[in-house]
Enzyme design. Structure first.
Site, mmCIF file in Angstrom:
data_model
loop_
_atom_site.group_PDB
_atom_site.id
_atom_site.type_symbol
_atom_site.label_atom_id
_atom_site.label_comp_id
_atom_site.label_asym_id
_atom_site.label_seq_id
_atom_site.Cartn_x
_atom_site.Cartn_y
_atom_site.Cartn_z
ATOM 1 N N THR A 1 42.253 40.527 38.631
ATOM 2 C CA THR A 1 43.410 40.748 37.766
ATOM 3 C C THR A 1 44.425 39.616 37.898
ATOM 4 O OG1 THR A 1 44.173 42.134 39.584
ATOM 5 C CG2 THR A 1 43.374 43.278 37.635
ATOM 6 N N ASP A 2 44.383 38.888 39.027
ATOM 7 C CA ASP A 2 45.461 37.909 39.279
ATOM 8 C C ASP A 2 45.493 36.785 38.244
ATOM 9 O OD1 ASP A 2 43.173 36.717 40.376
ATOM 10 O OD2 ASP A 2 44.111 36.179 42.291
ATOM 11 N N ASP B 1 45.085 35.317 46.995
ATOM 12 C CA ASP B 1 44.700 35.063 48.393
ATOM 13 C C ASP B 1 45.748 34.215 49.102
ATOM 14 O OD1 ASP B 1 42.504 36.258 47.368
ATOM 15 O OD2 ASP B 1 41.213 34.490 47.454
HETATM 16 C C1 GLA Z 1 38.954 35.506 44.811
HETATM 17 C C2 GLA Z 1 40.080 34.650 44.229
HETATM 18 C C3 GLA Z 1 41.317 35.496 43.932
HETATM 19 C C4 GLA Z 1 40.962 36.724 43.096
HETATM 20 C C5 GLA Z 1 39.749 37.449 43.696
HETATM 21 C C6 GLA Z 1 39.265 38.560 42.819
HETATM 22 O O1 GLA Z 1 39.304 36.005 46.065
HETATM 23 O O2 GLA Z 1 40.417 33.621 45.113
HETATM 24 O O3 GLA Z 1 42.290 34.715 43.284
HETATM 25 O O4 GLA Z 1 40.748 36.382 41.761
HETATM 26 O O5 GLA Z 1 38.668 36.578 43.939
HETATM 27 O O6 GLA Z 1 40.233 39.540 42.715
#
Ligand code: GLA
Length: 398
Positions: free
Chosen positions: A37-38, A172
């Site tokens: 979703t980010d 993250d």
């Molecule tokens: C990875 C990416 C994050 C996010 C997740 C899925 O961890 O680095 O930015 O998009 O996948 O939610």
């Protein structure tokens, strides 16, 4: 804090570079709900954990960069004036950050750095973001750059885009920098406003089950998912004004403008819109202490990730299906980018041992892979470490 790693970094640093380093740590993360979703300007609910990357670092007088990883027992030497991605892979999370700082006009010099960590690599706990954030945080301190924590997270994210080739969102890096013990971060990835939500667990815990499937396909598939979401937005934009991201699109609009044109794109976008709704409900459940309702949202999230977004794999599905039959598990889902890594399970604390003793052999037999498990303990975000252990425990000077 992992004292053993910190002591080892200090002693290797002194041995290699003949001086004492400054020490920094930046954690890995879990995400309770809100996956993929980010980068769609939606919401996420991560927490930093007590597994981290540790860095020993000192500025140099010249432009050289010397890096030593203890995890891979490998080293490289390069120069600030010729920063390019390295074929070895692991240096890129450090070099990419140095390059981003240069691109933004910050003056940094060369540096010596030794690093190691206890975030299991490739398990969806964001070891790469932890390396980027530890580097960004450390360089900001040793060169007194005065960069805000938010900008450090964005710099680390851009490093991942340009030096690792993954078009990741901000979750993250944001969690690694801003983590707070006993709290999750409810982050709006559009406005970058956030609130800390206290974790009231009342006899429950988050258990991570690691499939030990390294998500090899993940970066290409990840970038494809991102493009599919952008395609969905473009299809709606042809008909509706003021639409910038999936955040602005209703299910009704999606049904009308995307479903008849591209079914796969429709499914991807449907998942994202529903996941944002689930996340907002989940935050309320957490605030009300309704863990059973939170768990239900987690199972639904996994279902969407597996069937609509198609980023799960048989190993992750096996683990989630298995725990559905366990009354002590209120919810479970795959976590992170997908195609491997960990599931996150909301489980009664006193049932963990029994579940692990049942699911480990079952997984090994069905998937012919080892299953690892960890209890996710929340932790604070990036920080400098002042060793708490007495000098007498520090390694002898050589
Ligand atoms: C990875 C990416 C994050 C996010 C997740 C899925 O961890 O680095 O930015 O998009 O996948 O939610």
């Amino acid at each position: 804090m992992n004292h053993e790693i910190v002591v080892e970094i200090s002693s290797v640093f002194e041995l290699m570079f003949g001086s004492k380093p400054r020490l920094f740590r930046s954690p890995g993360r879990v995400n309770i709900i809100g996956e993929h979703t980010d980068y769609n300007e939606g919401f996420v609910l991560p927490a930093a954990i007590d597994k981290a990357i540790y860095v020993g670092i000192a500025a140099r007088e010249d432009n050289k960069i010397r890096l030593q990883t203890l995890e891979f027992d490998d080293a490289i030497t390069t120069d600030l004036d010729s920063l390019v991605p390295d074929d070895k892979g692991w240096p890129n999370y450090v070099l990419g950050v140095a390059q981003q700082l240069q691109k933004r006009g910050y003056t940094i010099g060369g540096f010596d750095m030794v690093f190691n960590g206890d975030v299991p690599i490739g398990s969806g706990l964001s070891s790469s973001a932890a390396v980027e954030c530890a580097t960004a945080f450390a360089l900001n301190e040793i060169f007194s750059l005065g960069i805000s924590k938010k900008d450090l997270a964005f710099i680390a994210q851009k490093a991942e885009h340009e030096f690792a080739g993954v078009m990741c969102g901000i979750m993250d890096q944001f969690a690694s920098v801003f983590g707070k013990e006993q709290h999750v971060i409810h982050l709006d990835c559009r406005s970058i406003e956030f609130e800390y939500v206290p974790l009231q667990m009342e006899g429950y815990a988050f258990l991570l089950l690691n499939t030990n499937v390294k998500h090899a396909l993940a970066s290409t598939e990840y970038n494809t998912r991102r493009q599919q979401c952008e395609r969905g937005v473009a299809l709606v934009q042809e008909h509706v004004e003021g639409v910038r991201s999936l955040r602005d699109i209703s299910m009704e609009q999606l049904d009308r403008w995307v479903r008849p044109v591209e079914d796969i794109v429709y499914q991807r976008c449907k998942y994202v819109i529903e996941e944002n709704q689930r996340l907002l409900a989940a935050v309320e459940h957490l605030k009300n202490g309704d863990l059973a309702a939170l768990g239900k949202e987690m199972f639904e999230s996994h279902n969407g990730l597996s069937t609509l977004y198609d980023v799960s794999c048989r190993e992750l599905d096996f683990l989630v299906d298995f725990v559905k039959k366990e009354p002590a598990v209120l919810g479970a889902r795959m976590m992170g980018g997908g195609f491997g890594g960990c599931t996150i399970n909301l489980i009664k604390e006193d049932a963990i041992e029994e579940l692990v003793s049942k699911i480990t052999p079952a997984y090994q037999e069905a998937m012919e892979l080892q299953l690892d498990h960890y209890i996710a303990k929340t932790a604070n975000g990036s920080a400098e470490i002042k060793p708490e252990f007495p000098e007498s425990l520090m390694p002898e000077k050589i």
